[in-house]
Design a protein around this motif. Structure first.
Motif, PDB file in Angstrom:
ATOM      1  N   CYS A 157       0.712  -1.009  -0.208  1.00  0.00           N
ATOM      2  CA  CYS A 157      -0.148  -0.090   0.054  1.00  0.00           C
ATOM      3  C   CYS A 157       0.807   1.519   0.075  1.00  0.00           C
ATOM      4  O   CYS A 157       1.438   1.343  -0.846  1.00  0.00           O
ATOM      5  CB  CYS A 157      -0.964   0.013   1.196  1.00  0.00           C
TER       6      CYS A 157
ATOM      7  N   LYS B 213     -12.152   6.045  -3.696  1.00  0.00           N
ATOM      8  CA  LYS B 213     -10.937   5.863  -2.386  1.00  0.00           C
ATOM      9  C   LYS B 213     -11.531   4.066  -2.419  1.00  0.00           C
ATOM     10  O   LYS B 213     -12.856   4.115  -3.258  1.00  0.00           O
ATOM     11  CB  LYS B 213     -11.937   6.260  -1.224  1.00  0.00           C
TER      12      LYS B 213
ATOM     13  N   PHE C  71     -12.196   0.808  -0.895  1.00  0.00           N
ATOM     14  CA  PHE C  71     -11.980   0.382   0.954  1.00  0.00           C
ATOM     15  C   PHE C  71     -12.995  -0.964   0.886  1.00  0.00           C
ATOM     16  O   PHE C  71     -13.979  -0.866   0.745  1.00  0.00           O
ATOM     17  CB  PHE C  71     -12.465   0.975   2.285  1.00  0.00           C
TER      18      PHE C  71
ATOM     19  N   SER D 239      -7.689  -0.988   1.045  1.00  0.00           N
ATOM     20  CA  SER D 239      -7.451   0.423   1.704  1.00  0.00           C
ATOM     21  C   SER D 239      -6.626   1.430   1.334  1.00  0.00           C
ATOM     22  O   SER D 239      -5.591   1.658   1.668  1.00  0.00           O
ATOM     23  CB  SER D 239      -7.435  -0.108   3.398  1.00  0.00           C
ATOM     24  N   HIS D 240      -7.082   1.954   0.143  1.00  0.00           N
ATOM     25  CA  HIS D 240      -6.657   3.026  -0.126  1.00  0.00           C
ATOM     26  C   HIS D 240      -7.677   4.044  -0.655  1.00  0.00           C
ATOM     27  O   HIS D 240      -7.948   4.237  -1.458  1.00  0.00           O
ATOM     28  CB  HIS D 240      -5.306   3.288  -0.937  1.00  0.00           C
TER      29      HIS D 240
END
Ligand code: GLN
Length: 527
Positions: A89, A109, A111, A139-140
């Motif tokens: 990530c 996003k 997620f 998750s970014h």
């Protein structure tokens, strides 16, 4: 005194450089699950200051954006180590930033779950050996806008055309998803491919190997004549630490157990027997129950109770320690502390450029007053590793799996004033509850259980007589990390038995209630 070796010098170590992700410690956990030793250091670590050479490096995720001023960056010397590198990530975005700056804010996003597949022709990439199509956890908010110079795409997902990239010549990989969380179905295999197949780490991180290394390390640190003191409580951490010290330096280790009058029923006697007769630990038991109870007289404020118990403990400990005179006329030099790896992680994890890193230890007072150096034989271990170690060293099963018990003991489970009579009631009720839990085979399933004594009176009727007595609140929780916890769901019949026994057998209790609050909003303890 010669400098003791660090664990990283003995075991092949994967270095995890932490950029502040909430998942960083999980990377370490996963690697150790297949017996590869891994250690975490903040991303600001200077590579030249390491006393050991890592076998491979993982750059963790993090909450920052590589392209913003003030965001953390890795020491470029990491690329001169010549070892494999895996960026996760933020770590991958950092690799891309260094190699062409092609990172920006994504339009959306990402997620949650995503499906990743390995590109045609890249099936032989060693990071994905045996894995082609799998579910991952993303998750970014930022993403790679370009392929960094010298890299190629290995895997893609619907939203991430660069879900995994690899360098054309060097052993460097970047992945946008998080292999360390269990939501990434094949995550552990990917980490294993990296650590074992690519970095060639030996899978020798076992507690059996650790014992030998650690005993050697303690001996070197303490030297041939040094002496060490340490407090024991009967909990697994202090017992395992004390046993390790005993194996390493025998009676030059002095364990001290302070009976503060608020331990559980028969606990002091049981601990004494187990540690001395059972484990051969050089132990002194100090009966200070009256002193503690005297100081607690009239005190009802929970914080005050905690402070009184903490300070009185330090006073007694110092006094006893000063009375211990090593045979050769030397001085006690070290204080044993059962610090575990999660505390270390908490103190070293990267919390942003502006925040100072909190120093860890809760024995500050003792160290300064007594001019002692700290010795922490468990500081590389997670709780389950400490338990494995305990079982290996012959520490009784019950002690190894004992629920955590707070330092201020049942003083914070007696609401209101702590008197000898109240301690007696709380102790007996607690004992019945725990006994029934063990009888029902639920002790290991429950993370912590106890009885609290409430300072209210309630009317009851026993044998035609009106009673007006106190209330016991039972608390039992399930949790993995104690940060959040849920109350345990017992069978009604079980609660019925416990309530009946407590009211019948413990004088002074007329009513039993069960606490059905989670943490948060409640805490585990009542005070
Ligand atoms: N902050 C970066 C992003 O939003 C990295 C996130 C992460 O490492 N989990 O993309």
């Amino acid at each position: 005194m010669s400098k003791p070796v660090e664990v990283g010098e003995v075991f092949n170590t994967i270095l995890v450089l932490d950029f502040g992700s909430q998942y960083s410690h999980l990377i370490i956990r996963r690697l150790r699950e297949f017996n590869v030793y891994a250690e975490m250091l903040p991303c600001t670590q200077k590579i030249s200051e390491l006393s050991w050479k890592p076998q491979g490096v993982i750059l963790s995720g993090g909450p920052y954006s590589v392209y913003l001023d003030g965001s953390p960056h890795v020491d470029m010397a990491v690329f001169d180590l010549g070892v494999p590198i895996l960026g996760i990530c933020y770590g991958m975005q950092e690799l891309a930033w260094i190699n062409g700056r092609g990172v920006g804010e994504g339009d959306k996003k990402e997620f949650g779950h995503a499906q990743v597949h390995v590109e045609k022709g890249r099936e032989n990439d060693p990071l994905f050996a045996g894995i082609d199509d799998f579910q991952v956890w993303m998750s970014h908010g930022d993403k790679l806008s370009d392929l960094p110079t010298g890299f190629h795409t290995v895997a893609t997902s619907g939203n991430s055309p660069y879900a995994a990239i690899a360098h054309d010549e060097k052993p460097i990989w970047g992945i946008q998803f998080h292999p360390e969380v269990t939501h990434t179905a094949r995550g552990k295999e990917i980490l294993k491919n990296f650590a074992v197949n690519i970095c060639k780490s030996s899978q020798n991180w076992t507690m059996k190997n650790f014992i030998e290394t650690e005993i050697e390390r303690i001996r070197t640190l303490v030297g041939p004549t040094g002496e060490v003191i340490g407090a024991v409580s009967g909990g697994v951490d202090s017992t395992v630490a004390a046993k390790l010290m005993t194996e390493a330096i025998g009676d030059r280790f002095h364990a001290i157990l302070v009976d503060n009058g608020v331990m559980r029923l028969n606990e002091c006697a049981t601990v004494k027997k187990t540690l001395t007769a059972g484990l051969g630990i050089n132990l002194q038991v100090i009966d200070a129950a009256d002193l503690f109870l005297g100081k607690l007289k009239g005190v009802t404020d929970p914080e005050k109770k905690r402070k009184i118990i903490g300070n009185t403990f330090i006073e007694i400990f110092e006094e006893v320690a000063e009375g211990i005179k090593p045979k050769d006329g030397g001085e006690i030099e070290f204080l044993l502390q059962g610090t575990l790896y999660p505390d270390v992680i908490e103190s070293i994890s990267f919390k942003g450029p502006s925040q100072t890193i909190k120093t860890h230890h809760n024995v500050g007072g003792l160290l300064d007053n007594m001019k002692l150096k700290l010795i922490e034989p468990l500081r590389e271990l997670f709780k389950d590793e400490v338990r494995q170690l305990g079982e290996l060293m012959g520490i009784p099963h019950d002690l190894v799996w004992r629920h955590p018990f707070p330092g201020p003991g049942i003083a914070i489970r007696i609401l209101g004033e702590v008197t000898a009579e109240q301690v007696e009631i709380a102790r007996n009720a607690d004992h019945i509850f725990i006994e029934e839990i063990k009888k029902a085979g639920l002790y290991k399933e429950i993370s912590q259980a106890f009885a609290a004594l409430l300072p209210v009176r309630s009317v009851g009727v026993m044998g035609d007589q009106r009673t007006y007595e106190q209330v016991i609140a039972l608390r039992a929780i399930e949790t993995t990390d104690f940060m959040t916890a849920d109350w345990y769901i017992f069978e009604a019949a079980f609660l019925k038995t416990v309530a009946r026994r407590i009211v019948n057998e413990v004088k002074g209790v007329a009513r039993v209630v069960y606490d059905i609050t989670s943490k948060p909003p409640a805490t585990v303890e009542w005070e």
